[in-house]
Design a protein around this motif. Sequence first.
Motif, PDB file in Angstrom:
ATOM      1  N   GLY A   7       0.787  -1.233   0.000  1.00 22.31           N
ATOM      2  CA  GLY A   7       0.000   0.000   0.000  1.00 22.31           C
ATOM      3  C   GLY A   7       0.817   1.280   0.000  1.00 22.31           C
ATOM      4  O   GLY A   7       0.287   2.339  -0.261  1.00 22.31           O
ATOM      5  N   THR A   8       2.097   1.206   0.303  1.00 25.32           N
ATOM      6  CA  THR A   8       2.925   2.412   0.262  1.00 25.32           C
ATOM      7  C   THR A   8       3.906   2.304  -0.894  1.00 25.32           C
ATOM      8  O   THR A   8       4.450   1.233  -1.147  1.00 25.32           O
ATOM      9  CB  THR A   8       3.712   2.614   1.572  1.00 25.32           C
ATOM     10  N   PRO A   9       4.126   3.389  -1.596  1.00 24.37           N
ATOM     11  CA  PRO A   9       5.049   3.321  -2.740  1.00 24.37           C
ATOM     12  C   PRO A   9       6.483   3.102  -2.275  1.00 24.37           C
ATOM     13  O   PRO A   9       6.920   3.723  -1.306  1.00 24.37           O
ATOM     14  CB  PRO A   9       4.886   4.682  -3.407  1.00 24.37           C
ATOM     15  N   PRO A  10       7.218   2.221  -2.949  1.00 24.44           N
ATOM     16  CA  PRO A  10       8.621   2.019  -2.592  1.00 24.44           C
ATOM     17  C   PRO A  10       9.461   3.245  -2.950  1.00 24.44           C
ATOM     18  O   PRO A  10       9.017   4.131  -3.676  1.00 24.44           O
ATOM     19  CB  PRO A  10       9.040   0.804  -3.414  1.00 24.44           C
ATOM     20  N   ALA A  11      10.672   3.262  -2.437  1.00 22.95           N
ATOM     21  CA  ALA A  11      11.560   4.407  -2.665  1.00 22.95           C
ATOM     22  C   ALA A  11      11.913   4.589  -4.135  1.00 22.95           C
ATOM     23  O   ALA A  11      12.315   5.680  -4.548  1.00 22.95           O
ATOM     24  CB  ALA A  11      12.833   4.238  -1.848  1.00 22.95           C
ATOM     25  N   THR A  12      11.745   3.557  -4.951  1.00 25.15           N
ATOM     26  CA  THR A  12      12.082   3.656  -6.368  1.00 25.15           C
ATOM     27  C   THR A  12      10.974   4.294  -7.195  1.00 25.15           C
ATOM     28  O   THR A  12      11.167   4.557  -8.375  1.00 25.15           O
ATOM     29  CB  THR A  12      12.395   2.266  -6.943  1.00 25.15           C
ATOM     30  N   TRP A  13       9.807   4.522  -6.597  1.00 25.88           N
ATOM     31  CA  TRP A  13       8.709   5.163  -7.307  1.00 25.88           C
ATOM     32  C   TRP A  13       8.881   6.674  -7.276  1.00 25.88           C
ATOM     33  O   TRP A  13       9.497   7.244  -6.393  1.00 25.88           O
ATOM     34  CB  TRP A  13       7.374   4.783  -6.680  1.00 25.88           C
ATOM     35  N   LEU A  14       8.299   7.349  -8.275  1.00 23.58           N
ATOM     36  CA  LEU A  14       8.354   8.793  -8.391  1.00 23.58           C
ATOM     37  C   LEU A  14       7.073   9.384  -7.806  1.00 23.58           C
ATOM     38  O   LEU A  14       5.984   8.867  -8.050  1.00 23.58           O
ATOM     39  CB  LEU A  14       8.468   9.167  -9.875  1.00 23.58           C
ATOM     40  N   CYS A  15       7.207  10.457  -7.051  1.00 26.31           N
ATOM     41  CA  CYS A  15       6.046  11.188  -6.542  1.00 26.31           C
ATOM     42  C   CYS A  15       6.068  12.571  -7.160  1.00 26.31           C
ATOM     43  O   CYS A  15       7.074  13.276  -7.104  1.00 26.31           O
ATOM     44  CB  CYS A  15       6.103  11.286  -5.015  1.00 26.31           C
ATOM     45  N   SER A  16       4.956  12.948  -7.760  1.00 25.74           N
ATOM     46  CA  SER A  16       4.849  14.247  -8.409  1.00 25.74           C
ATOM     47  C   SER A  16       3.609  14.954  -7.882  1.00 25.74           C
ATOM     48  O   SER A  16       2.562  14.332  -7.704  1.00 25.74           O
ATOM     49  CB  SER A  16       4.728  14.050  -9.925  1.00 25.74           C
TER      50      SER A  16
END
Length: 66
Positions: free
Chosen positions: A27-36
């Motif tokens: 349910g939480t995005p991993p550190a490799t995902w981008l947040c914009s």
Amino acid sequence: MDEETEDPEAPAAPALCANCGTSADGGTPPATWLCSVENGRRRYFCEACARTHIRAVEGRLDSDLW
């Protein structure tokens, strides 16, 4: 204020890639995902979509223009 804030009492929504719909494990995005942040909303992009559109990301284009 006109700022949107997240309710700490609200259950966390599962993180989904705004481009391809891939869901993050746990349910939480991993550190490799981008947040914009676009138009005041957080949008997450999986590693594959972020890599595919890296030039647009670095150019700070909204994901609608990808």
